[in-house]
Design a protein around this motif. Sequence first.
Motif, PDB file in Angstrom:
ATOM      1  N   ARG A  67       0.760  -1.030  -0.060  1.00  0.00           N
ATOM      2  CA  ARG A  67      -0.048   0.040  -0.010  1.00  0.00           C
ATOM      3  C   ARG A  67       0.812   1.248   0.016  1.00  0.00           C
ATOM      4  NH1 ARG A  67      -2.988  -3.200  -1.821  1.00  0.00           N
ATOM      5  NH2 ARG A  67      -5.022  -3.955  -1.120  1.00  0.00           N
ATOM      6  N   GLU A  68       0.264   2.452  -0.118  1.00  0.00           N
ATOM      7  CA  GLU A  68       1.053   3.603  -0.064  1.00  0.00           C
ATOM      8  C   GLU A  68       1.961   3.879   1.086  1.00  0.00           C
ATOM      9  OE1 GLU A  68       2.246   7.048  -1.730  1.00  0.00           O
ATOM     10  OE2 GLU A  68       1.391   5.567  -2.822  1.00  0.00           O
ATOM     11  N   ARG A  69       1.677   3.541   2.388  1.00  0.00           N
ATOM     12  CA  ARG A  69       2.503   3.746   3.521  1.00  0.00           C
ATOM     13  C   ARG A  69       2.704   2.633   3.985  1.00  0.00           C
ATOM     14  NH1 ARG A  69      -1.470   7.543   6.157  1.00  0.00           N
ATOM     15  NH2 ARG A  69      -0.426   6.981   7.891  1.00  0.00           N
ATOM     16  N   ALA A  70       2.038   1.256   3.888  1.00  0.00           N
ATOM     17  CA  ALA A  70       2.477   0.258   4.685  1.00  0.00           C
ATOM     18  C   ALA A  70       2.491  -1.211   3.676  1.00  0.00           C
ATOM     19  CB  ALA A  70       1.542   0.143   5.501  1.00  0.00           C
ATOM     20  N   ILE A  71       2.988  -2.211   4.224  1.00  0.00           N
ATOM     21  CA  ILE A  71       2.979  -3.418   3.568  1.00  0.00           C
ATOM     22  C   ILE A  71       2.049  -4.298   4.548  1.00  0.00           C
ATOM     23  CG2 ILE A  71       4.254  -5.592   2.863  1.00  0.00           C
ATOM     24  CD1 ILE A  71       6.627  -3.668   2.823  1.00  0.00           C
ATOM     25  N   VAL A  72       0.965  -4.966   4.152  1.00  0.00           N
ATOM     26  CA  VAL A  72      -0.151  -5.672   4.840  1.00  0.00           C
ATOM     27  C   VAL A  72       0.677  -7.299   4.654  1.00  0.00           C
ATOM     28  CG1 VAL A  72      -2.366  -6.354   5.318  1.00  0.00           C
ATOM     29  CG2 VAL A  72      -1.954  -3.946   4.661  1.00  0.00           C
ATOM     30  N   ILE A  78       1.657 -15.245  11.330  1.00  0.00           N
ATOM     31  CA  ILE A  78       2.419 -13.973  11.197  1.00  0.00           C
ATOM     32  C   ILE A  78       1.560 -12.969  10.377  1.00  0.00           C
ATOM     33  CG2 ILE A  78       4.185 -12.202  10.415  1.00  0.00           C
ATOM     34  CD1 ILE A  78       6.207 -14.650  10.741  1.00  0.00           C
ATOM     35  N   LYS A  79       0.737 -12.026  11.256  1.00  0.00           N
ATOM     36  CA  LYS A  79      -0.200 -11.163  10.841  1.00  0.00           C
ATOM     37  C   LYS A  79       0.092  -9.703  11.158  1.00  0.00           C
ATOM     38  CE  LYS A  79      -3.831 -14.548  11.356  1.00  0.00           C
ATOM     39  NZ  LYS A  79      -4.132 -14.761   9.853  1.00  0.00           N
ATOM     40  N   ALA A  80       0.713  -8.983  10.053  1.00  0.00           N
ATOM     41  CA  ALA A  80       1.424  -7.788  10.434  1.00  0.00           C
ATOM     42  C   ALA A  80       1.261  -6.662   9.546  1.00  0.00           C
ATOM     43  CB  ALA A  80       3.056  -7.878  10.800  1.00  0.00           C
ATOM     44  N   ILE A  81       1.426  -5.434   9.942  1.00  0.00           N
ATOM     45  CA  ILE A  81       1.601  -4.158   9.168  1.00  0.00           C
ATOM     46  C   ILE A  81       2.824  -3.596   9.297  1.00  0.00           C
ATOM     47  CG2 ILE A  81       0.357  -1.922   8.583  1.00  0.00           C
ATOM     48  CD1 ILE A  81      -2.199  -3.051   9.911  1.00  0.00           C
ATOM     49  N   ILE A  82       3.525  -3.484   8.101  1.00  0.00           N
ATOM     50  CA  ILE A  82       5.094  -3.020   8.131  1.00  0.00           C
ATOM     51  C   ILE A  82       4.988  -1.243   7.501  1.00  0.00           C
ATOM     52  CG2 ILE A  82       7.600  -3.153   7.456  1.00  0.00           C
ATOM     53  CD1 ILE A  82       6.733  -6.115   7.250  1.00  0.00           C
ATOM     54  N   THR A  83       5.613  -0.450   8.208  1.00  0.00           N
ATOM     55  CA  THR A  83       5.638   0.792   7.553  1.00  0.00           C
ATOM     56  C   THR A  83       7.250   1.046   7.465  1.00  0.00           C
ATOM     57  OG1 THR A  83       5.690   1.876   9.714  1.00  0.00           O
ATOM     58  CG2 THR A  83       3.463   1.390   8.925  1.00  0.00           C
ATOM     59  N   ASP A 232       4.141  -4.417  -8.453  1.00  0.00           N
ATOM     60  CA  ASP A 232       3.737  -4.918  -7.058  1.00  0.00           C
ATOM     61  C   ASP A 232       5.143  -4.605  -6.286  1.00  0.00           C
ATOM     62  OD1 ASP A 232       1.279  -5.031  -7.630  1.00  0.00           O
ATOM     63  OD2 ASP A 232       1.415  -7.333  -8.131  1.00  0.00           O
ATOM     64  N   MET A 233       6.159  -5.059  -6.911  1.00  0.00           N
ATOM     65  CA  MET A 233       7.315  -5.035  -6.033  1.00  0.00           C
ATOM     66  C   MET A 233       7.824  -3.785  -5.758  1.00  0.00           C
ATOM     67  SD  MET A 233       9.803  -8.161  -7.238  1.00  0.00           S
ATOM     68  CE  MET A 233      10.059  -7.670  -9.096  1.00  0.00           C
ATOM     69  N   ALA A 234       7.661  -2.603  -6.626  1.00  0.00           N
ATOM     70  CA  ALA A 234       7.849  -1.331  -6.344  1.00  0.00           C
ATOM     71  C   ALA A 234       7.030  -0.919  -5.169  1.00  0.00           C
ATOM     72  CB  ALA A 234       7.854  -0.515  -7.483  1.00  0.00           C
ATOM     73  N   ASP A 235       5.732  -1.060  -4.994  1.00  0.00           N
ATOM     74  CA  ASP A 235       4.963  -0.785  -4.081  1.00  0.00           C
ATOM     75  C   ASP A 235       5.341  -0.994  -2.771  1.00  0.00           C
ATOM     76  OD1 ASP A 235       3.211   0.505  -5.875  1.00  0.00           O
ATOM     77  OD2 ASP A 235       1.843  -1.394  -5.804  1.00  0.00           O
ATOM     78  N   LEU A 236       6.314  -1.905  -2.524  1.00  0.00           N
ATOM     79  CA  LEU A 236       6.883  -2.632  -1.367  1.00  0.00           C
ATOM     80  C   LEU A 236       7.836  -1.515  -0.830  1.00  0.00           C
ATOM     81  CD1 LEU A 236       6.810  -6.271  -1.625  1.00  0.00           C
ATOM     82  CD2 LEU A 236       4.875  -4.793  -1.053  1.00  0.00           C
ATOM     83  N   PHE A 237       8.553  -0.633  -1.619  1.00  0.00           N
ATOM     84  CA  PHE A 237       9.838  -0.089  -1.321  1.00  0.00           C
ATOM     85  C   PHE A 237       8.817   1.408  -0.359  1.00  0.00           C
ATOM     86  CE2 PHE A 237      14.257   0.382  -2.770  1.00  0.00           C
ATOM     87  CZ  PHE A 237      14.587   1.142  -1.771  1.00  0.00           C
TER      88      PHE A 237
END
Length: 342
Positions: A67-72, A78-83, A232-237
């Motif tokens: 996502r724009e500001r996070a990885i779900v 493992i259930k996490a939100i990474i910023t 999709d990979m670029a969205d993770l950066f």
Amino acid sequence: MAGLNQDVAVLAKKKQASKTWMVLDNEGEKRVLEVDKYAIMHRVGIHARDLRILDPLLSYPSTILGRERAIVLNLEHIKAIITADEVFLRNPADEFVIPFVEELCRRLPTKGSDSLGHEGSEGEGKELDGPGKGATWSPQHEKQDDNTPGKDAPPFEFRALEVALEAICSFLDARTTELETNAYPALDELTKKISSRNLDRVRKLKSSMTRLNARVQKVRDELEQLLDDDDDMADLFLTRKRGDGSSSPTGSSDAPTSPTIASRASWVSKGTGAISLNHGTATATDSDDVEELEMLLEAYFMQIDSTLNKLTTLREYIDDTEDYINIQMTVRRKNKFRAAVL
């Protein structure tokens, strides 16, 4: 009185709606939050449908969403939100999640460290002779170029993502090894002695293998889908999208670099075609960024694919054993029929 009861009901409803999250920041500190879903959605910038897949009470397949500001991240337990500088984790007290939390804390920068990532305690290092006298020596420091300390430190979100992928791949591989340890002797025993007990044992093992195969296949498919799509990979950066560079502790040399990333990628300037995290600039093209992340995902794709191959081999062995048992049963029935006729 009615108004008081209504206020109590509202407070009780809010309490029920609040969920427990463990938050790990880019300083390696962790804390527990009691917040409702709207506070989490506002803080990390995700939708309700993204948050829903992290609900432990609901069953969703493994998913990695950028996502724009996070990885779900929904990978098994493992259930996490990474910023770009925090990890929000559900069910931190789960027995399978605790090792992930410990490893994540180990990989993050630690407060109180000196510029070389040491606590500075007496006897922890030895001094260098010559121009660098007074600096603490370490194997990591020896491998680095003197002009670019900590050059292999990846962004925070990639370090957190790798720990999660490493934990899940290792977990599924361990379950596969455990299944193999039980299945192969049971199959061999069945070929030696066909009995109801042995048949029931193999039937249960086959059911376990089918369920585990589906779980491993889903993780593999999710990684393959990411590898097939550069966007999709670029969205993770997240660090690049935020334009935050390594002015934060994320890019400092204090961060313990992981074996996978440190050996495959360098996240700071390597000329004109890379990202300079030390100065918070992004001079690389999107394809350069994707190439570095692709190395990380490819490593764990190969690992989970190897686990899937083990399960495929086991399934084929089970199928061959079933064919053998069917042949033996057919022969026995024919022999009994002949004996009855004679």
